[in-house]
Design an enzyme around this catalytic site. Structure first.
Site, PDB file in Angstrom:
ATOM      1  N   ARG A 118       0.812  -1.191  -0.027  1.00  0.00           N
ATOM      2  CA  ARG A 118       0.007   0.081   0.147  1.00  0.00           C
ATOM      3  C   ARG A 118       0.973   1.388   0.086  1.00  0.00           C
ATOM      4  O   ARG A 118       0.629   1.949  -0.651  1.00  0.00           O
ATOM      5  CB  ARG A 118      -0.948   0.085   1.112  1.00  0.00           C
ATOM      6  CG  ARG A 118      -1.619  -1.139   1.368  1.00  0.00           C
ATOM      7  CD  ARG A 118      -3.031  -1.106   0.637  1.00  0.00           C
ATOM      8  NE  ARG A 118      -3.928  -2.249   0.961  1.00  0.00           N
ATOM      9  CZ  ARG A 118      -3.905  -3.436   0.070  1.00  0.00           C
ATOM     10  NH1 ARG A 118      -3.251  -3.500  -1.007  1.00  0.00           N
ATOM     11  NH2 ARG A 118      -4.673  -4.272   0.771  1.00  0.00           N
ATOM     12  N   GLU A 137     -14.000 -14.483   9.142  1.00  0.00           N
ATOM     13  CA  GLU A 137     -13.747 -13.721   7.737  1.00  0.00           C
ATOM     14  C   GLU A 137     -13.204 -14.830   6.794  1.00  0.00           C
ATOM     15  O   GLU A 137     -12.166 -15.073   6.480  1.00  0.00           O
ATOM     16  CB  GLU A 137     -12.921 -12.558   7.790  1.00  0.00           C
ATOM     17  CG  GLU A 137     -12.570 -11.982   6.396  1.00  0.00           C
ATOM     18  CD  GLU A 137     -11.718 -10.928   6.138  1.00  0.00           C
ATOM     19  OE1 GLU A 137     -10.970 -10.748   7.427  1.00  0.00           O
ATOM     20  OE2 GLU A 137     -11.700 -10.297   5.281  1.00  0.00           O
ATOM     21  N   LYS A 147     -17.649 -11.880   8.425  1.00  0.00           N
ATOM     22  CA  LYS A 147     -16.962 -10.538   7.868  1.00  0.00           C
ATOM     23  C   LYS A 147     -16.946 -11.275   6.393  1.00  0.00           C
ATOM     24  O   LYS A 147     -16.009 -12.048   5.946  1.00  0.00           O
ATOM     25  CB  LYS A 147     -15.825 -10.180   8.218  1.00  0.00           C
ATOM     26  CG  LYS A 147     -14.899  -9.261   7.397  1.00  0.00           C
ATOM     27  CD  LYS A 147     -13.977  -8.612   7.945  1.00  0.00           C
ATOM     28  CE  LYS A 147     -13.163  -7.649   6.987  1.00  0.00           C
ATOM     29  NZ  LYS A 147     -12.227  -6.884   7.585  1.00  0.00           N
ATOM     30  N   SER A 189     -14.348  -5.189   1.690  1.00  0.00           N
ATOM     31  CA  SER A 189     -14.322  -4.382   0.335  1.00  0.00           C
ATOM     32  C   SER A 189     -13.546  -5.065  -0.595  1.00  0.00           C
ATOM     33  O   SER A 189     -14.084  -5.187  -1.765  1.00  0.00           O
ATOM     34  CB  SER A 189     -13.975  -3.094   0.703  1.00  0.00           C
ATOM     35  OG  SER A 189     -12.645  -3.134   0.845  1.00  0.00           O
ATOM     36  N   GLY A 190     -12.608  -6.129  -0.204  1.00  0.00           N
ATOM     37  CA  GLY A 190     -12.109  -7.113  -1.092  1.00  0.00           C
ATOM     38  C   GLY A 190     -11.515  -6.538  -2.403  1.00  0.00           C
ATOM     39  O   GLY A 190     -11.440  -7.324  -3.422  1.00  0.00           O
ATOM     40  N   GLY A 191     -11.337  -5.313  -2.725  1.00  0.00           N
ATOM     41  CA  GLY A 191     -10.752  -4.715  -3.888  1.00  0.00           C
ATOM     42  C   GLY A 191     -12.084  -3.813  -4.871  1.00  0.00           C
ATOM     43  O   GLY A 191     -11.635  -3.476  -5.811  1.00  0.00           O
ATOM     44  N   ARG A 205      -9.375  -1.575   2.313  1.00  0.00           N
ATOM     45  CA  ARG A 205      -9.045  -0.514   1.224  1.00  0.00           C
ATOM     46  C   ARG A 205     -10.108   0.503   0.923  1.00  0.00           C
ATOM     47  O   ARG A 205      -9.969   1.658   0.516  1.00  0.00           O
ATOM     48  CB  ARG A 205      -8.710  -1.428  -0.017  1.00  0.00           C
ATOM     49  CG  ARG A 205      -7.402  -2.329  -0.089  1.00  0.00           C
ATOM     50  CD  ARG A 205      -7.539  -3.225  -0.894  1.00  0.00           C
ATOM     51  NE  ARG A 205      -8.179  -4.624  -0.376  1.00  0.00           N
ATOM     52  CZ  ARG A 205      -8.168  -5.548  -1.007  1.00  0.00           C
ATOM     53  NH1 ARG A 205      -7.624  -5.818  -2.543  1.00  0.00           N
ATOM     54  NH2 ARG A 205      -8.798  -6.697  -0.479  1.00  0.00           N
TER      55      ARG A 205
HETATM   56  P1  13P Z   1     -10.319  -4.903   2.305  1.00  0.00           P
HETATM   57  O1  13P Z   1     -11.803  -4.156   2.997  1.00  0.00           O
HETATM   58  O2  13P Z   1      -9.555  -4.280   1.948  1.00  0.00           O
HETATM   59  O3  13P Z   1     -10.823  -6.372   1.677  1.00  0.00           O
HETATM   60  O4  13P Z   1      -9.901  -5.481   3.866  1.00  0.00           O
HETATM   61  C1  13P Z   1     -10.510  -6.076   4.762  1.00  0.00           C
HETATM   62  C2  13P Z   1      -9.728  -7.065   5.574  1.00  0.00           C
HETATM   63  O5  13P Z   1      -9.534  -7.007   6.868  1.00  0.00           O
HETATM   64  C3  13P Z   1      -9.242  -8.062   4.775  1.00  0.00           C
HETATM   65  O6  13P Z   1      -8.779  -9.009   5.849  1.00  0.00           O
END
Ligand code: 13P
Length: 339
Positions: free
Chosen positions: A34, A178, A220, A261-263, A293
């Protein structure tokens, strides 16, 4: 306080109308990636300065009820000597910690991954709790192709998540569970739905088998979306198919679902969450966010590693947090991006 009361109190502090979770728990390789995007070296001091910027954003607690931290952040301090967990509490934000140790290939299963970190987890959690952590996070990831995730990949990952969650609850920390089905690839939204449904079925089956108390965990998950190489689906289409999968798999006893959010680009993540909260049928769970992100990407760009940009970057964070808070109430509109 006995563990069940303690866990319930944490859930009540975290699951609230219009307040979501900030995921600021990037591991060292991830934060380095990042920072590279803004031409900044990932030194301990730069990571401290950045996370101090995030957590000291004035007013952040109005929209954020929990923050996921990376291990080193628990013992770092602000310029004026406050520990980060105390800084979070000062804004009524519950501090938590990522406790998994990243993933490796699942042996003899090409393409399936599995996360490490169960050895010594109970002892680590006791230390984190003494340092102010009230919840934990563990991520399993699932790539999609024609062959994966395999049946044994899904079963192995579910078992890891359930064992982690059981250890958390027995140590008095709320587990964020998650399971992330990745967006990489050219698969259809229907294929993502099929995989997400199988994954969540296995995860909840394993959680029950391991006696995990569903009222005292947060889920999550990914939203159900088409692969990155496909055209984007509308927020309404994402919401409809995501809710269909969640209703089939997630017991109503789970208090909150905080999407990753995953990208997804930040605006899309907000619009999708808004659509999820506008569906006619009421959901049994509070539908919120736990974005990394989608909250931080524009903040990093505004900051650029320069002290003179801190206030501007904090305004960017506050705006994204506020818009996602509105989306939790179904009150977001794209025009608000221009305010
Ligand atoms: P993102 O929202 O960027 O996917 O990150 C969340 C997260 O905690 C990934 O483990």
């Amino acid at each position: 306080m006995i563990n069940q009361d303690y866990l319930q109190a944490t859930i009540e502090d975290m699951v609230q109308a219009g307040r979501g979770i900030l995921a600021a728990d990037e591991s060292e390789p991830t934060i380095a990636k990042r920072f590279k995007a803004i031409d900044l070296a990932s030194t301990e001091e730069n990571r401290r300065a950045y996370r101090s910027l995030l957590l000291s954003t004035p007013g952040l607690g109005e929209y954020i009820s929990g923050v996921i931290l990376f291990e080193e952040t628990l013992t770092q301090k602000t310029d004026d000597g406050r520990l980060f967990p105390a800084l979070a509490w000062g804004q009524k934000i519950v501090p938590g910690i990522k406790v998994d140790k990243g993933n490796i290939q699942l042996a003899l299963h090409p393409g399936d991954l599995v996360t490490q970190g169960l050895d010594g987890l109970a002892q680590r959690l006791q230390t984190y709790r003494d340092q102010g952590g009230r919840f934990a996070k563990w991520r399993e990831i699932y790539a999609i192709s024609e062959r994966v995730p395999s049946t044994s990949g899904i079963a192995a990952n579910a078992e890891m998540l359930a064992r982690y969650a059981a250890v958390c609850q027995s140590e008095g920390l709320v587990p964020i569970v998650e399971p992330e089905v990745l967006m990489d690839g050219d698969h259809s939204i229907e294929r993502c739905a099929e995989v997400t449904e199988a994954v969540l079925h296995a995860v909840f089956h394993a959680l029950c088998r391991h006696h995990v108390v569903l009222e005292h965990l947060l889920l999550k998950p990914n939203m159900v979306v088409a692969g990155k190489e496909q055209p984007e689906s509308s927020p309404e289409a994402v919401a409809a198919i995501t809710l269909k999968v969640l209703r089939r798999t997630v017991p109503a006893a789970v208090p909150g679902i905080n999407f990753l959010s995953g990208g997804l680009i930040p605006v899309q993540a907000t619009a999708n969450l808004n659509a999820l909260n506008r569906c006619d049928r009421p959901s049994p769970w509070r539908l919120g966010f736990s974005y990394g992100r989608a909250l931080q990407q524009p903040v990093l760009l505004a900051w650029g590693g320069k002290p003179e940009n801190i206030q501007a970057a904090q305004q960017v964070l506050l705006k994204r947090a506020r818009l996602n808070s509105l989306a939790m109430r179904g009150g977001y509109a794209p025009e608000m991006e221009n305010d």
